[in-house]
Design an enzyme around this catalytic site. Structure first.
Site, PDB file in Angstrom:
ATOM      1  N   TRP A   1      42.159  28.766  36.279  1.00 25.49           N
ATOM      2  CA  TRP A   1      43.361  28.937  35.321  1.00 25.49           C
ATOM      3  C   TRP A   1      44.643  28.171  35.714  1.00 25.49           C
ATOM      4  O   TRP A   1      45.547  28.069  34.823  1.00 25.49           O
ATOM      5  CB  TRP A   1      43.714  30.272  34.907  1.00 25.49           C
ATOM      6  CG  TRP A   1      43.774  31.150  36.166  1.00 25.49           C
ATOM      7  CD1 TRP A   1      42.925  31.899  37.012  1.00 25.49           C
ATOM      8  CD2 TRP A   1      44.955  31.061  37.154  1.00 25.49           C
ATOM      9  NE1 TRP A   1      43.524  32.423  38.021  1.00 25.49           N
ATOM     10  CE2 TRP A   1      44.857  32.076  38.167  1.00 25.49           C
ATOM     11  CE3 TRP A   1      46.115  30.700  36.913  1.00 25.49           C
ATOM     12  CZ2 TRP A   1      45.742  32.352  39.280  1.00 25.49           C
ATOM     13  CZ3 TRP A   1      47.232  31.139  38.003  1.00 25.49           C
ATOM     14  CH2 TRP A   1      46.828  31.853  39.152  1.00 25.49           C
ATOM     15  N   CYS A   2      44.611  27.834  37.156  1.00 22.82           N
ATOM     16  CA  CYS A   2      45.617  27.152  37.606  1.00 22.82           C
ATOM     17  C   CYS A   2      45.974  25.971  37.228  1.00 22.82           C
ATOM     18  O   CYS A   2      45.218  24.946  37.190  1.00 22.82           O
ATOM     19  CB  CYS A   2      45.614  27.067  39.254  1.00 22.82           C
ATOM     20  SG  CYS A   2      47.096  26.456  40.089  1.00 22.82           S
ATOM     21  N   SER A   3      47.422  25.414  36.766  1.00 18.97           N
ATOM     22  CA  SER A   3      47.597  23.868  36.178  1.00 18.97           C
ATOM     23  C   SER A   3      47.519  22.984  37.532  1.00 18.97           C
ATOM     24  O   SER A   3      47.075  21.989  37.091  1.00 18.97           O
ATOM     25  CB  SER A   3      48.682  24.002  35.392  1.00 18.97           C
ATOM     26  OG  SER A   3      49.756  24.397  36.234  1.00 18.97           O
TER      27      SER A   3
END
Length: 486
Positions: A174-176
């Site tokens: 989920w981490c950009s």
């Protein structure tokens, strides 16, 4: 010239011939009592004169414009690593200072909040400019194959011990930042795989671990991964290195484009020394812009001080990075406040002098000190609201340091707030516009002399009145007795 007779005319204390006076036992006894009363009252007055009076007033704070205040703190976070811990200062005038390092020290601690190493000199996190090869190029990201081996709790130890160097990307789906790193990481893994193929060479391997998967969370926690992505270097199964007595994780914080990643990986490739052995030579040791140590422990104690303006503001302790993401649900800001105080610390001698002049300050316990604040569940921000009042003590000691002493006391109100953002520990402070002024005022010597004269004259006069009354009563009794005889 005045004659002696004229001088005698102004005598206030005319004498009665001794032959005309009569001594009595009652008068003698009363004189002894009066003498003791005079000595006793004189001693009381002398003690009062020698003791210094203290006056307490409440006045407007006399701090100068632009004057700064020192705030000392010592706070332990058993679940927040020193790797990303940041101490920030904000105030209502718009001052923002992030990640104080000059006056703040960080120490790794274990789950019991005991120190497990020396202070951590991590400083500011390096600024990463290249987070990938082509930002926003989704086609490139889709076109890059899976070059890095997928690692998990079932095969991590096997790969870590099989290869002399294992470079691992701990990421979250989920981490950009993890998503922007993925194409360059996979591409760099392919290049390293071709240059150092496991079947032919096998000196280095690039892998990845998805910490968002439930099965890998314990693995990531054991390596104290708190920010994503975190790139760690494992040498023969270990990512902990001994650097001048500090046992820290070996981490990479450099640029995240393919060329930088490949260049860094090749500095780690061990050099063959013959007879099938390899020497692990760290050729990137002097390159401080791409690699540094991360604390081995998962907790951190932060202590030091901050110089702030005398306006409402806050000290915020949080996990902060411009190139990492943090999982709010896994960021636990539970903390223990060892100490928190306003104003410069007084030496034992100065503190003793303050308490002598103003005993009410002695023994006052701050409401924060010695308290543990535990997060009952996820996403908890701790908000401490502190109201501080300054006390100025003006001493009569001759030393310059004793002339004006400052002491701050405060009351803290704490609250737990659930938030969707990454939680923090916030210490909001507000200084009272009023201050307590305590000053020593010596008594006047003229008042002392006046009071002594009043004591002597008053006791003498009162004793004379009592003696006169007693003498009159005795004479009356004698007259009555004589009258009865006749």
């Amino acid at each position: 010239m005045f004659s002696s007779s004229k001088l005698k005319a102004i005598d206030f204390y005319r004498k009665i011939p001794r032959d005309l006076t009569e001594a009595s036992l009652s008068g003698a006894g009363l004189s002894i009592i009066a003498a003791f009363a005079m000595v006793f009252l004189f001693g009381m007055e002398l003690n009062s004169y020698l003791s210094v009076a203290t006056s307490t007033t409440v006045v407007v704070d006399r701090s100068k414009n632009g004057e700064h205040l020192r705030i000392d703190f010592n706070v332990s976070f058993p679940n927040l690593s020193c790797e990303f811990l940041s101490v920030d200062v904000h105030d209502v005038l718009g001052t923002v200072r992030q990640n104080l390092t000059r006056t703040v020290r960080k120490y790794p601690i274990d789950s019991n909040m005991n120190r497990v190493g020396q202070d951590v000199h991590v400083g500011h996190l390096p600024t990463i400019r290249n987070h990938g090869d082509h930002h926003g190029d989704e086609e490139l990201a889709e076109g890059v194959g899976e070059g890095a081996v997928e690692l998990g709790v079932d095969n991590f130890d096997t790969y870590a011990h099989e290869f002399p160097i294992l470079l691992v990307n701990f990421y979250a789906g989920w981490c950009s930042w993890s998503q922007r790193l993925k194409p360059s990481w996979e591409k760099a893994a392919q290049i390293i795989h071709e240059r150092y193929h496991p079947d032919d060479d096998g000196r280095i391997m690039l892998g990845k671990v998805d910490c968002a998967e439930a099965r890998n969370q314990l693995l990531c926690r054991s390596h104290h991964i708190q920010g994503y992505p975190s790139i760690r270097v494992f040498r023969k199964g270990q990512d902990v290195r001994d650097a001048q007595g500090r046992h820290d994780h070996d981490s990479y914080y450099g640029e995240r484009d393919t060329d930088s990643l490949v260049a860094f990986a090749e500095t780690l490739v061990p050099v063959p020394t013959g007879a099938g052995t390899l020497a692990l030579e760290d050729k990137s040791e002097n390159n401080s812009t791409v690699k540094r140590s991360a604390p081995k422990s998962g907790g951190c104690r932060v202590e030091g001080f901050a110089m702030v303006k005398k306006v409402p503001g806050s000290i915020i302790i949080a996990a902060r990075s411009t190139s990492h993401s943090f999982d709010a649900a896994k960021t636990n800001m539970s903390h223990y406040v060892q100490s928190f105080s306003f104003g410069r610390k007084l030496s034992y001698t100065l503190a003793k002098e303050v308490y002598r002049v103003y005993p009410l300050l002695d023994g006052v316990e701050e409401t924060l000190t010695g308290h543990m604040y535990t997060s009952p569940h996820e996403n908890i921000t701790f908000d401490h609201y502190l109201q501080a009042v300054k006390t100025e003590v003006i001493s009569l000691k001759s030393s310059k340091d004793f002339k004006l002493l400052e002491e701050y006391n405060f009351v803290a109100h704490s609250a737990e707030l659930q938030t969707a953002d990454v939680p923090v520990a916030k210490f909001q402070y507000e200084l009272s516009p009023m201050q307590v002024l305590v000053s020593e005022t010596p008594k006047s010597f003229s008042h002392f002399i006046t009071n002594v004269c009043a004591i002597i004259g008053g006791v003498f006069t009162v004793a004379g009145i009592i003696d006169s009354m007693l003498h009159s009563a005795i004479r009356m009794v004698k007259k009555v007795e004589l009258g009865k005889q006749y």
